[in-house]
Design a protein around this motif. Structure first.
Motif, PDB file in Angstrom:
ATOM      1  N   UNK A 252      -8.295 -29.814   1.008  1.00  0.00           N
ATOM      2  CA  UNK A 252      -8.653 -29.525  -0.810  1.00  0.00           C
ATOM      3  C   UNK A 252      -9.635 -27.821  -0.728  1.00  0.00           C
ATOM      4  N   UNK A 253      -9.539 -27.374  -2.312  1.00  0.00           N
ATOM      5  CA  UNK A 253     -10.161 -26.342  -2.019  1.00  0.00           C
ATOM      6  C   UNK A 253     -10.209 -25.695  -3.514  1.00  0.00           C
ATOM      7  N   UNK A 254     -11.289 -25.123  -4.237  1.00  0.00           N
ATOM      8  CA  UNK A 254     -10.737 -23.851  -5.580  1.00  0.00           C
ATOM      9  C   UNK A 254      -9.276 -23.283  -5.196  1.00  0.00           C
ATOM     10  N   UNK A 255      -8.657 -22.647  -5.820  1.00  0.00           N
ATOM     11  CA  UNK A 255      -7.840 -21.761  -5.773  1.00  0.00           C
ATOM     12  C   UNK A 255      -7.275 -21.286  -6.469  1.00  0.00           C
ATOM     13  N   UNK A 256      -7.232 -19.443  -7.172  1.00  0.00           N
ATOM     14  CA  UNK A 256      -7.455 -19.390  -5.819  1.00  0.00           C
ATOM     15  C   UNK A 256      -8.937 -18.985  -5.339  1.00  0.00           C
ATOM     16  N   UNK A 257      -9.676 -17.956  -4.359  1.00  0.00           N
ATOM     17  CA  UNK A 257     -10.866 -17.743  -4.079  1.00  0.00           C
ATOM     18  C   UNK A 257     -11.191 -16.614  -4.732  1.00  0.00           C
ATOM     19  N   UNK A 258     -10.665 -15.616  -5.492  1.00  0.00           N
ATOM     20  CA  UNK A 258     -10.972 -14.251  -6.354  1.00  0.00           C
ATOM     21  C   UNK A 258     -10.062 -15.064  -7.134  1.00  0.00           C
ATOM     22  N   UNK A 259     -10.436 -13.920  -8.313  1.00  0.00           N
ATOM     23  CA  UNK A 259      -9.750 -13.658  -9.492  1.00  0.00           C
ATOM     24  C   UNK A 259      -8.461 -12.902  -9.033  1.00  0.00           C
ATOM     25  N   UNK A 260      -7.549 -13.234  -9.828  1.00  0.00           N
ATOM     26  CA  UNK A 260      -6.182 -12.826  -9.037  1.00  0.00           C
ATOM     27  C   UNK A 260      -4.978 -12.895 -10.205  1.00  0.00           C
ATOM     28  N   UNK A 261      -4.259 -12.029  -9.875  1.00  0.00           N
ATOM     29  CA  UNK A 261      -2.847 -12.154 -11.118  1.00  0.00           C
ATOM     30  C   UNK A 261      -1.689 -12.366 -10.278  1.00  0.00           C
ATOM     31  N   UNK A 262      -0.615 -12.476 -11.224  1.00  0.00           N
ATOM     32  CA  UNK A 262       1.232 -12.057 -11.185  1.00  0.00           C
ATOM     33  C   UNK A 262       0.959 -10.969 -11.309  1.00  0.00           C
ATOM     34  N   UNK A 263       1.300 -10.415  -9.952  1.00  0.00           N
ATOM     35  CA  UNK A 263       2.569  -8.150 -10.468  1.00  0.00           C
ATOM     36  C   UNK A 263       3.236  -8.757  -9.278  1.00  0.00           C
ATOM     37  N   UNK A 264       4.148  -7.402 -10.172  1.00  0.00           N
ATOM     38  CA  UNK A 264       4.922  -6.993  -9.486  1.00  0.00           C
ATOM     39  C   UNK A 264       5.643  -6.921  -8.289  1.00  0.00           C
ATOM     40  N   UNK A 265       6.358  -7.441  -7.230  1.00  0.00           N
ATOM     41  CA  UNK A 265       6.076  -6.986  -5.837  1.00  0.00           C
ATOM     42  C   UNK A 265       6.367  -5.877  -5.657  1.00  0.00           C
ATOM     43  N   UNK A 266       5.698  -4.910  -4.828  1.00  0.00           N
ATOM     44  CA  UNK A 266       6.253  -3.887  -4.037  1.00  0.00           C
ATOM     45  C   UNK A 266       7.237  -3.691  -3.188  1.00  0.00           C
ATOM     46  N   UNK A 267       8.352  -2.351  -2.949  1.00  0.00           N
ATOM     47  CA  UNK A 267       8.700  -1.803  -3.129  1.00  0.00           C
ATOM     48  C   UNK A 267       9.090  -1.017  -1.329  1.00  0.00           C
ATOM     49  N   UNK A 268       9.089  -0.539  -0.274  1.00  0.00           N
ATOM     50  CA  UNK A 268       9.403  -0.364  -0.313  1.00  0.00           C
ATOM     51  C   UNK A 268       9.540   1.601  -0.968  1.00  0.00           C
ATOM     52  N   UNK A 269      10.479   1.440  -1.515  1.00  0.00           N
ATOM     53  CA  UNK A 269      11.285   2.858  -1.773  1.00  0.00           C
ATOM     54  C   UNK A 269       9.863   3.888  -2.695  1.00  0.00           C
ATOM     55  N   UNK A 270       9.185   2.040  -3.883  1.00  0.00           N
ATOM     56  CA  UNK A 270       8.494   3.079  -4.279  1.00  0.00           C
ATOM     57  C   UNK A 270       6.569   3.405  -3.749  1.00  0.00           C
ATOM     58  N   UNK A 271       6.754   2.681  -2.385  1.00  0.00           N
ATOM     59  CA  UNK A 271       5.057   2.757  -1.956  1.00  0.00           C
ATOM     60  C   UNK A 271       5.801   4.286  -1.171  1.00  0.00           C
ATOM     61  N   UNK A 272       7.268   4.524  -0.487  1.00  0.00           N
ATOM     62  CA  UNK A 272       6.468   5.537  -0.044  1.00  0.00           C
ATOM     63  C   UNK A 272       7.414   7.097  -1.174  1.00  0.00           C
ATOM     64  N   UNK A 273       7.832   6.718  -2.594  1.00  0.00           N
ATOM     65  CA  UNK A 273       7.764   7.836  -2.757  1.00  0.00           C
ATOM     66  C   UNK A 273       6.194   9.031  -3.484  1.00  0.00           C
ATOM     67  N   UNK A 274       5.601   7.071  -3.732  1.00  0.00           N
ATOM     68  CA  UNK A 274       4.641   7.760  -3.955  1.00  0.00           C
ATOM     69  C   UNK A 274       3.076   8.373  -2.367  1.00  0.00           C
ATOM     70  N   UNK A 275       3.369   8.596  -1.831  1.00  0.00           N
ATOM     71  CA  UNK A 275       2.869   8.306  -0.580  1.00  0.00           C
ATOM     72  C   UNK A 275       3.850   9.837   0.100  1.00  0.00           C
ATOM     73  N   UNK A 276       4.967  10.514  -0.378  1.00  0.00           N
ATOM     74  CA  UNK A 276       5.771  11.492  -0.181  1.00  0.00           C
ATOM     75  C   UNK A 276       5.162  12.593  -1.518  1.00  0.00           C
ATOM     76  N   UNK A 277       5.088  11.877  -2.535  1.00  0.00           N
ATOM     77  CA  UNK A 277       4.843  12.847  -3.448  1.00  0.00           C
ATOM     78  C   UNK A 277       3.132  13.566  -2.750  1.00  0.00           C
ATOM     79  N   UNK A 278       2.529  12.831  -2.370  1.00  0.00           N
ATOM     80  CA  UNK A 278       1.384  13.070  -2.280  1.00  0.00           C
ATOM     81  C   UNK A 278       0.563  13.650  -0.574  1.00  0.00           C
ATOM     82  N   UNK A 279       2.153  13.438   0.553  1.00  0.00           N
ATOM     83  CA  UNK A 279       2.435  14.188   1.488  1.00  0.00           C
ATOM     84  C   UNK A 279       3.383  15.250   1.486  1.00  0.00           C
ATOM     85  N   UNK A 280       4.039  15.037   0.716  1.00  0.00           N
ATOM     86  CA  UNK A 280       5.435  16.239   0.684  1.00  0.00           C
ATOM     87  C   UNK A 280       6.316  16.231   2.396  1.00  0.00           C
ATOM     88  N   UNK A 281       5.797  14.740   3.136  1.00  0.00           N
ATOM     89  CA  UNK A 281       6.189  15.509   4.854  1.00  0.00           C
ATOM     90  C   UNK A 281       8.014  14.941   4.058  1.00  0.00           C
TER      91      UNK A 281
END
Length: 470
Positions: A252-281
């Motif tokens: 038993x215990x208080x959950x969540x331990x730290x204040x958190x919210x629901x957010x949209x699940x990360x997709x690899x397409x979005x993650x990779x596109x974001x890093x591609x814009x930074x590196x242009x690899x």
């Protein structure tokens, strides 16, 4: 410490291949009759292993004894030679090739990493949480970064961190999954204290204690006596050379331990596109071969030679095909410091789809379109214009499928098989060239037939790459 050694002999559970029920709840994680090969070595043999809610489990033993293998198996990262793995009574994977298309919530910290150099500190933390549809509040995010001594570096790229700070971030990210979760979950830490200074190790210990008091289960592989000293009393068992020390702390215990919210699940397409814009690899890696191919064609004088439309189509589409077959940067990002393991724990069997979509690129499409407009006569019909758009657009599919092939068979895994699976793309190129020639001759039925055959070949290659890996 209470020591009651017991060897887990190979056996078949009397309960069959289903998780047992304890105190009205199913097991958090359980292995049934599981055997795991590493190369030709049988590391785990027919093991039954249950993980309950609110446990602290510490794995010790010699190097090569199977500690990391057991953790990776519980995380769903390794194929099973025999047996099944369940997470909250849901089948994750088994020895028959069944593999869930999504994993349960697990905080996973691999032994040798779990981060991407081009991400920033706060971006990496947010990415890990969003894999499980969670995000910290602004104050909670600042709190955990400050606790681990990372708040002043939150906007820096991970590549610019020292090795110790990078390790702090990787461990903190796994723990953050538990601290943001509204349900009790397992947190698996493989040698988490390696590379941490005294402050980092003390923060790790306090974090582990906070997690277990809230009902989470923490499983740690370690050689560190300080980490082992967390357990005052433990039931000890053994499997081969792995010593398994277990303590039931809290349910038993208080959950969540730290204040958190629901957010949209990360997709690899979005993650990779974001890093591609930074590196242009990936964009640069795809543009350069295509442009060089065009340069060679211009320098050789082939473009000015008397060549049939089929030959011109080959000259127009070859640079696009070369660009589409380039290894995408997402593969290296996943392989670097076991970042791919973080994604695989969350995505499980659907990781291949994520990589396929993330590998899709518009650069080969643009190269193919430019080649057709420069080298081939302009179509006289609307249907011809449509085909001139569809044919280079199919290079997008080629880039996606070749990305899957690179992911599953490249990086030294099965290079020979990777080469064999790449060869049929020559047939795809030839078929598309025939479709272009038919379009210039206004033989639309033949042109559409070529497009359909090329599309079917791409689908067949995708299914073959998927089936051969599984």
């Amino acid at each position: 410490m209470k020591y009651s050694p017991m060897i887990l002999h190979p056996r078949v559970s009397s309960l069959g291949l289903e998780c047992t029920i304890m105190d009205g709840q199913g097991q958090l994680l359980c292995l049934r009759g599981a055997s795991v090969l590493r190369g030709n070595n049988l590391v785990l043999e027919n093991i039954d292993f249950d993980v309950n809610y609110g446990e602290l489990v510490i794995l010790t033993g010699p190097n090569g004894g199977g500690k990391s293998t057991l953790l990776q198996t519980l995380a769903g990262l390794l194929p099973l030679s025999t047996g099944e793995l369940f997470h909250e009574e849901k089948l994750v994977r088994d020895s028959n090739g069944r593999h869930a298309m999504s994993g349960g919530i697990i905080g996973w910290c691999p032994q040798t990493g779990g981060s991407t150099s081009c991400s920033t500190v706060e971006e990496h933390l947010r990415t890990i949480l969003s894999l499980y549809e969670r995000s910290f509040s602004k104050d909670a995010e600042t709190e955990i970064l400050a606790e681990w001594g990372l708040d002043h570096r939150r906007h820096d790229r991970i590549a610019n961190l020292s090795g110790g700070l990078r390790r702090r971030l990787e461990v903190a990210s796994a723990i953050a999954v538990g601290e943001s979760s509204t349900k009790k979950i397992p947190i698996l830490l493989d040698e988490p204290s390696v590379g941490l200074d005294e402050k980092g190790r003390n923060t790790l210990i306090s974090s582990i204690q906070r997690l277990t008091k809230s009902g989470h289960t923490v499983i740690i592989s370690t050689h560190d006596p300080l980490i082992q000293s967390i357990q005052e009393e433990a039931e000890t068992t053994m499997h081969n050379e792995v010593i398994i020390q277990r303590t039931m702390l809290s349910k038993e215990g208080k959950l969540p331990i730290k204040s958190s919210n629901i957010t949209r699940k990360e997709s690899m397409l979005k993650w990779n596109f974001r890093l591609d814009l930074r590196e242009m690899a990936t964009p640069s890696a795809r543009w350069i071969p295509g442009i060089l191919a065009f340069g060679i064609l211009l320098g050789s004088g082939l473009m000015d030679a008397d060549i049939s439309n089929l030959g011109l189509a080959a000259l127009a589409l070859a640079p696009a095909m070369i660009s589409a077959l380039v290894r995408p940067a997402v593969i290296d990002r996943l392989n670097l410091r076991e970042m791919g393991g973080i994604w695989r724990v969350a995505k499980q069997g659907s990781l291949g789809f994520e990589v396929t979509i993330a590998s899709m690129s518009i650069v080969p499409v643009l190269l193919g379109l430019i080649g057709l407009l420069i080298l081939l006569p302009t179509p006289n019909t609307i249907q011809g214009y449509i085909l001139f758009l569809i044919i280079p657009a199919m290079m997008k599919d080629v880039s996606a499928i070749s990305g899957l092939i690179h992911h599953r068979f490249g990086s030294g895994e099965k290079p020979g098989l990777m080469v064999l699976l790449m060869i049929p793309f020559a047939w795809v190129l030839l078929t598309l060239c025939s479709a272009v020639e038919a379009t210039t001759l206004e033989a639309m039925r033949e042109a559409w037939t070529g497009v359909i055959i090329a599309f079917a070949t791409n689908i067949g290659l995708f299914l073959l790459a998927w089936a051969l890996h599984e």
